[in-house]
Design an enzyme around this catalytic site. Structure first.
Site, PDB file in Angstrom:
ATOM      1  CE1 TYR A  63      35.241  40.857  28.992  1.00 23.61           C
ATOM      2  CE2 TYR A  63      33.964  42.642  27.976  1.00 23.61           C
ATOM      3  CZ  TYR A  63      34.001  41.633  28.992  1.00 23.61           C
ATOM      4  OH  TYR A  63      33.059  41.770  30.049  1.00 23.61           O
ATOM      5  CG  ASP A  96      16.161  36.464  30.889  1.00 19.38           C
ATOM      6  OD1 ASP A  96      17.402  36.225  30.356  1.00 19.38           O
ATOM      7  OD2 ASP A  96      15.725  36.102  31.904  1.00 19.38           O
ATOM      8  CG  HIS A 148      24.681  39.240  23.084  1.00 24.91           C
ATOM      9  ND1 HIS A 148      23.609  38.691  23.657  1.00 24.91           N
ATOM     10  CD2 HIS A 148      25.419  39.346  24.427  1.00 24.91           C
ATOM     11  CE1 HIS A 148      23.560  38.126  24.708  1.00 24.91           C
ATOM     12  NE2 HIS A 148      24.579  38.612  25.162  1.00 24.91           N
ATOM     13  CE  LYS A 192      19.595  30.753  24.970  1.00 27.83           C
ATOM     14  NZ  LYS A 192      20.584  30.737  26.234  1.00 27.83           N
ATOM     15  NE  ARG A 214      18.577  36.761  33.523  1.00 22.77           N
ATOM     16  CZ  ARG A 214      19.691  36.664  33.552  1.00 22.77           C
ATOM     17  NH1 ARG A 214      20.190  37.499  34.655  1.00 22.77           N
ATOM     18  NH2 ARG A 214      20.624  35.771  33.147  1.00 22.77           N
ATOM     19  CB  ALA A 247      29.822  32.137  31.900  1.00 22.05           C
ATOM     20  CB  ALA A 257      28.184  35.870  32.768  1.00 21.77           C
ATOM     21  CG  LEU A 305      29.919  39.944  27.133  1.00 18.45           C
ATOM     22  CD1 LEU A 305      30.865  40.911  25.955  1.00 18.45           C
ATOM     23  CD2 LEU A 305      30.909  40.258  28.241  1.00 18.45           C
TER      24      LEU A 305
END
Length: 325
Positions: free
Chosen positions: A59, A179, A80, A98, A167, A16, A13, A75
């Protein structure tokens, strides 16, 4: 447990790559050891940072890697809980982005999996690790501004030009409240140690995604107003009004990126003074605190139960607003 925690990341991501991978690479007691992504192109920036990084195309193979002690999960929101539980069952500690889940009760199976495993599992709620927030919390507890009477906060950005962003899509858990509502609501709960008695909300919907949400709440002894939006100029503030003073937190959620983290203190007879917190990397502090929890059993400041409490407030806000027509 060794003094070094070897980390793997599920998914390459952007967040990340820009924030958490550097934090995992730089944090004391941590080592970025592995990344799972099906795209070697997306893996390249991570490998440039850590040339010895192990790349897994699935994964599941990262979770089976004996060289990985803990997993960071950035992710899409709806994935999650599933992957956090899989990681725990694979014997890995878990730091999950989160919001942990889309509804509060969906976090219960993850809490149970954490308890069954005896491993550390927590939400990556980085602001509670920042000295700006720790200082504000202590000042509230010490009565620096008297009794809290009112909190108002805003967190906005504009991503209307990116319709494919997760989002902006209901199917991937999009919306302003999931978000960034976690910040304006979780921060109020954490800094005061209080829970709301009632919640109301007005939402501007785009399809089934809340583009702008205005939340009002009543806590024991004080009222609250907060707004989040994905359709406004980037802006953020958090102000705590007491009956004997005011605390203003600048850059409360993206310290060092949006602006310098400060607490502006207004107190009777003392005028206005500023406490500054330059050069603090809250992501690095978050990783170091998590590693300490893994290696020495140190208390971690934000638990899955904390995350569930914030999600319960978000659930209440959605319920109060009603479904989009």
């Amino acid at each position: 447990m060794a003094d070094i925690v070897n980390w793997g990341i599920l998914g390459a991501a952007k967040f990340a790559r820009e924030h958490m991978a550097p934090a995992l690479h730089q944090a004391n007691g941590a080592r970025l050891a592995a990344l799972a992504t099906s795209s070697l192109d997306k893996a390249a920036p991570f490998q440039a940072m850590c040339p010895d990084l192990s790349i897994h195309l699935e994964y599941d193979t990262l979770l089976a890697d004996p060289g990985v002690d803990a997993v960071y999960i950035p992710l899409p929101h709806t994935m999650h809980v599933e992957w956090a539980i899989k990681a725990l069952k694979a014997g890995k500690h878990v730091l999950v982005e989160k919001p942990v889940a889309m509804q509060a009760d969906q976090i219960d199976p993850l809490i149970a999996a954490r308890d069954d495993s005896g491993l550390v599992a927590a939400e990556a709620y980085m602001i509670v690790h920042h000295p700006q927030w720790q200082r504000a919390r202590q000042m509230i507890r010490d009565g620096a501004i008297g009794q809290v009477a009112y909190i108002d906060t805003v967190f906005t950005y504009d991503n209307r030009k990116d319709p494919d962003n997760i989002r902006n899509r209901a199917g991937t858990g999009g919306g302003a409240l999931p978000d960034i509502g976690v910040y304006i609501l979780g921060a109020a709960r954490w800094v005061t140690g209080a829970e709301p008695r009632s919640v109301d909300c007005d939402i501007t919907w785009e399809g089934r995604v809340d583009a702008t949400s205005r939340v009002t709440a009543r806590f024991p002894g004080f009222s609250y107003s907060g707004m989040v939006s994905m359709r406004m100029l980037p802006y953020q503030r958090f102000t705590i009004h007491g009956d004997q003073g005011v605390l203003e937190l600048t850059a409360p959620f993206n310290a060092g990126v949006y602006d310098i983290a400060q607490i502006i203190v207004h107190q009777p007879g003392m005028g206005r003074r500023v406490e500054r917190f330059p050069g603090v990397n809250q992501y690095k502090l978050q990783v170091e605190n998590f590693c300490a929890a893994v290696t020495s059993g140190a208390e971690y400041p934000w638990t899955l139960e904390n995350a569930k409490g914030t999600q319960a407030v978000i659930d209440a806000a959605y319920a109060a607003a009603g479904q989009p027509s």
